[in-house]
Design an enzyme around this catalytic site. Structure first.
Site, mmCIF file in Angstrom:
data_model
loop_
_atom_site.group_PDB
_atom_site.id
_atom_site.type_symbol
_atom_site.label_atom_id
_atom_site.label_comp_id
_atom_site.label_asym_id
_atom_site.label_seq_id
_atom_site.Cartn_x
_atom_site.Cartn_y
_atom_site.Cartn_z
ATOM 1 N N SER A 265 0.828 -1.222 0.000
ATOM 2 C CA SER A 265 0.000 0.000 0.000
ATOM 3 C C SER A 265 0.851 1.255 0.000
ATOM 4 O O SER A 265 0.380 2.330 -0.359
ATOM 5 C CB SER A 265 -0.917 0.012 1.227
ATOM 6 O OG SER A 265 -0.155 -0.187 2.416
ATOM 7 N N ASP B 156 -3.452 -9.040 7.838
ATOM 8 C CA ASP B 156 -2.194 -8.933 8.576
ATOM 9 C C ASP B 156 -1.359 -10.179 8.251
ATOM 10 O O ASP B 156 -1.820 -11.316 8.487
ATOM 11 C CB ASP B 156 -2.518 -8.856 10.074
ATOM 12 C CG ASP B 156 -1.288 -8.620 10.929
ATOM 13 O OD1 ASP B 156 -0.192 -9.086 10.556
ATOM 14 O OD2 ASP B 156 -1.445 -7.992 11.993
ATOM 15 N N VAL B 157 -0.151 -9.976 7.744
ATOM 16 C CA VAL B 157 0.664 -11.126 7.316
ATOM 17 C C VAL B 157 1.088 -12.029 8.478
ATOM 18 O O VAL B 157 1.587 -13.134 8.252
ATOM 19 C CB VAL B 157 1.918 -10.702 6.515
ATOM 20 C CG1 VAL B 157 1.538 -10.113 5.170
ATOM 21 C CG2 VAL B 157 2.801 -9.755 7.315
ATOM 22 N N ASN C 161 7.426 -8.472 1.155
ATOM 23 C CA ASN C 161 7.923 -7.097 1.335
ATOM 24 C C ASN C 161 7.451 -6.441 2.631
ATOM 25 O O ASN C 161 8.141 -5.555 3.144
ATOM 26 C CB ASN C 161 7.482 -6.249 0.133
ATOM 27 C CG ASN C 161 7.683 -4.767 0.375
ATOM 28 O OD1 ASN C 161 8.798 -4.252 0.234
ATOM 29 N ND2 ASN C 161 6.634 -4.059 0.786
ATOM 30 N N TYR D 254 15.334 -6.250 14.196
ATOM 31 C CA TYR D 254 15.196 -6.127 12.731
ATOM 32 C C TYR D 254 16.343 -6.846 12.011
ATOM 33 O O TYR D 254 16.127 -7.549 11.019
ATOM 34 C CB TYR D 254 15.182 -4.634 12.407
ATOM 35 C CG TYR D 254 14.927 -4.254 10.973
ATOM 36 C CD1 TYR D 254 13.638 -4.264 10.438
ATOM 37 C CD2 TYR D 254 15.965 -3.824 10.149
ATOM 38 C CE1 TYR D 254 13.406 -3.858 9.128
ATOM 39 C CE2 TYR D 254 15.744 -3.425 8.840
ATOM 40 C CZ TYR D 254 14.463 -3.445 8.331
ATOM 41 O OH TYR D 254 14.243 -3.045 7.022
ATOM 42 N N ALA E 59 18.061 -9.347 13.121
ATOM 43 C CA ALA E 59 17.848 -10.797 13.287
ATOM 44 C C ALA E 59 16.802 -11.291 12.299
ATOM 45 O O ALA E 59 16.975 -12.333 11.645
ATOM 46 C CB ALA E 59 17.415 -11.105 14.721
ATOM 47 N N LYS F 176 15.882 -9.944 9.427
ATOM 48 C CA LYS F 176 16.325 -9.863 8.033
ATOM 49 C C LYS F 176 17.422 -10.891 7.735
ATOM 50 O O LYS F 176 17.455 -11.457 6.634
ATOM 51 C CB LYS F 176 16.807 -8.444 7.724
ATOM 52 C CG LYS F 176 15.695 -7.388 7.726
ATOM 53 C CD LYS F 176 14.593 -7.701 6.720
ATOM 54 C CE LYS F 176 13.738 -6.486 6.400
ATOM 55 N NZ LYS F 176 12.610 -6.817 5.493
ATOM 56 N N ILE G 286 16.576 3.661 1.780
ATOM 57 C CA ILE G 286 15.680 3.989 0.681
ATOM 58 C C ILE G 286 14.651 5.018 1.171
ATOM 59 O O ILE G 286 14.130 4.896 2.291
ATOM 60 C CB ILE G 286 14.945 2.721 0.170
ATOM 61 C CG1 ILE G 286 15.950 1.595 -0.176
ATOM 62 C CG2 ILE G 286 14.045 3.047 -1.026
ATOM 63 C CD1 ILE G 286 16.932 1.898 -1.279
HETATM 64 P P1 NDP Z 1 6.816 1.390 4.670
HETATM 65 O O1 NDP Z 1 6.682 1.619 6.140
HETATM 66 O O2 NDP Z 1 6.842 2.557 3.751
HETATM 67 O O3 NDP Z 1 5.631 0.405 4.189
HETATM 68 C C1 NDP Z 1 5.418 -0.785 4.867
HETATM 69 C C2 NDP Z 1 4.340 -1.585 4.182
HETATM 70 O O4 NDP Z 1 4.207 -2.837 4.883
HETATM 71 C C3 NDP Z 1 2.980 -0.915 4.206
HETATM 72 O O5 NDP Z 1 2.306 -1.182 3.001
HETATM 73 C C4 NDP Z 1 2.276 -1.629 5.370
HETATM 74 O O6 NDP Z 1 0.861 -1.703 5.238
HETATM 75 C C5 NDP Z 1 2.844 -3.021 5.244
HETATM 76 N N1 NDP Z 1 2.734 -3.796 6.491
HETATM 77 C C6 NDP Z 1 3.345 -3.567 7.664
HETATM 78 N N2 NDP Z 1 3.001 -4.500 8.561
HETATM 79 C C7 NDP Z 1 2.136 -5.340 7.929
HETATM 80 C C8 NDP Z 1 1.424 -6.500 8.312
HETATM 81 N N3 NDP Z 1 1.505 -6.999 9.545
HETATM 82 N N4 NDP Z 1 0.626 -7.109 7.394
HETATM 83 C C9 NDP Z 1 0.520 -6.618 6.143
HETATM 84 N N5 NDP Z 1 1.175 -5.517 5.708
HETATM 85 C C10 NDP Z 1 1.965 -4.884 6.602
HETATM 86 O O7 NDP Z 1 8.115 0.490 4.510
HETATM 87 P P2 NDP Z 1 9.199 0.407 3.329
HETATM 88 O O8 NDP Z 1 8.528 0.506 2.025
HETATM 89 O O9 NDP Z 1 10.298 1.314 3.656
HETATM 90 O O10 NDP Z 1 9.735 -1.086 3.537
HETATM 91 C C11 NDP Z 1 9.344 -2.170 2.710
HETATM 92 C C12 NDP Z 1 10.286 -3.329 2.962
HETATM 93 O O11 NDP Z 1 11.614 -2.918 2.647
HETATM 94 C C13 NDP Z 1 10.312 -3.789 4.421
HETATM 95 O O12 NDP Z 1 10.441 -5.186 4.473
HETATM 96 C C14 NDP Z 1 11.553 -3.115 4.951
HETATM 97 O O13 NDP Z 1 12.077 -3.810 6.057
HETATM 98 C C15 NDP Z 1 12.454 -3.186 3.745
HETATM 99 N N6 NDP Z 1 13.554 -2.230 3.753
HETATM 100 C C16 NDP Z 1 13.340 -0.873 3.737
HETATM 101 C C17 NDP Z 1 14.405 0.005 3.745
HETATM 102 C C18 NDP Z 1 14.239 1.491 3.706
HETATM 103 O O14 NDP Z 1 15.254 2.197 3.800
HETATM 104 N N7 NDP Z 1 13.043 2.022 3.564
HETATM 105 C C19 NDP Z 1 15.790 -0.487 3.785
HETATM 106 C C20 NDP Z 1 15.896 -1.927 3.799
HETATM 107 C C21 NDP Z 1 14.817 -2.740 3.777
HETATM 108 P P3 NDP Z 1 -0.104 -0.610 5.957
HETATM 109 O O15 NDP Z 1 0.180 0.683 5.256
HETATM 110 O O16 NDP Z 1 -1.467 -1.084 5.703
HETATM 111 O O17 NDP Z 1 0.303 -0.585 7.399
#
Ligand code: NDP
Length: 245
Positions: A16, A65-66, A91, A156, A158, A160, A189
């Site tokens: 989303s 919720d995943v 993701n 986190y 652990a 990843k 990012i």
């Molecule tokens: P954001 O916080 O921008 O987005 C997170 C997304 O995950 C949202 O769509 C959220 O949905 C969803 N989400 C969170 N918890 C749940 C859940 N329990 N069930 C379903 N959906 C869930 O995060 P990023 O885009 O920055 O991160 C995306 C991935 O990239 C993650 O795995 C993160 O660890 C990884 N990452 C990010 C980095 C960065 O610098 N941004 C660096 C390295 C890795 P909702 O909006 O509905 O809550």
């Protein structure tokens, strides 16, 4: 002409917002239909769906919720009986950063649950169906923290690092069925996840001198789903501007 004209479906968790949303739109532009999971951001998910549909592809919203195995099963099984995605992108992610002595058990559990236990939950559901198709791709979005460890992110890091190990093990299990499993490991990012980080202290550590864009992560996922990546499995592809090499 889209890259993929045979109407392939990709499931993306947590799409989303942030990186997941960018992956969804990028893959739709490449010709994939999207099964888009999110937890609570319904308005954001609707906006991403509109962008996907503007690319001429379909988007099925799957709010659950995943970490909830029952909810995931109830939402996915009826769809999987009809159609099996070509690819799954793990993701969805959260952070609960604090130093270990201060970390509450709930902060440890929440992060392990969303990243690692969801890999088990979704991985089991999807891989059973994908096995019978004898082709497919599974991508986990890992993190630089999982490769090198990050102070304040023991939970986190652990989770990843666990995802990287799980991806490699699954790559070995599924290789003979022509299902390729890889991890994409972003550095910093530009998403909401990094808004509280001290970027002034971190930017000098990045050879490219800037944070990465969501599009730069999405492009790597798109490549890993393409025919050009058909001999790549069990790998960790870092997208970190040289922060770790
Ligand atoms: P954001 O916080 O921008 O987005 C997170 C997304 O995950 C949202 O769509 C959220 O949905 C969803 N989400 C969170 N918890 C749940 C859940 N329990 N069930 C379903 N959906 C869930 O995060 P990023 O885009 O920055 O991160 C995306 C991935 O990239 C993650 O795995 C993160 O660890 C990884 N990452 C990010 C980095 C960065 O610098 N941004 C660096 C390295 C890795 P909702 O909006 O509905 O809550």
């Amino acid at each position: 002409m889209p890259e993929n004209s045979d109407n392939k479906i990709v499931f993306i968790s947590g799409a989303s917002r942030g990186i997941g949303a960018a992956i969804a739109v990028n893959l739709a532009a490449a010709g994939y239909d999207i099964w888009l999971n999110y937890r609570s951001s319904a308005d954001h998910a609707q906006a991403v769906k509109a962008e996907i549909e503007a690319c001429g592809r379909s988007c099925t919203l799957l709010p659950f919720d995943v970490t909830d195995e029952q909810a995931a099963t109830e939402m996915l099984e009826p769809l999987l009986i009809q159609n099996v995605p070509f690819a799954v992108v793990h993701n969805a992610g959260i952070t609960r950063d604090t130093l270990l002595p201060m970390m509450q058990r709930a902060e440890w559990d929440a992060v392990i649950d969303v990243h690692l236990n969801s890999f088990y939950i979704l991985g089991r559901i999807f891989s059973r169906y994908m096995l019978s198709r004898r082709k497919g791709r599974i991508i986990t979005i890992a993190s630089l923290s999982g490769e090198i460890g990050q102070a304040g992110q023991v939970n986190y890091s652990a989770a990843k690092a666990g995802l990287i190990g799980a991806s490699k093990a699954l790559a070995r299990e599924l290789g003979k069925r022509n299902i390729l499993v890889n991890a994409v490991s972003p550095g910093l990012i530009e998403t909401e996840m990094i808004t509280d980080l001290p970027l002034d202290k971190m930017l000098p550590l990045i050879p490219l001198g800037r944070v990465g864009t969501k599009k730069e992560v999405a492009g790597v996922v798109r490549f890993l789903l393409s025919e050009d990546a058909s001999y790549i499995t069990g790998q960790v592809i870092s997208v970190n501007g040289g922060m770790h090499m």
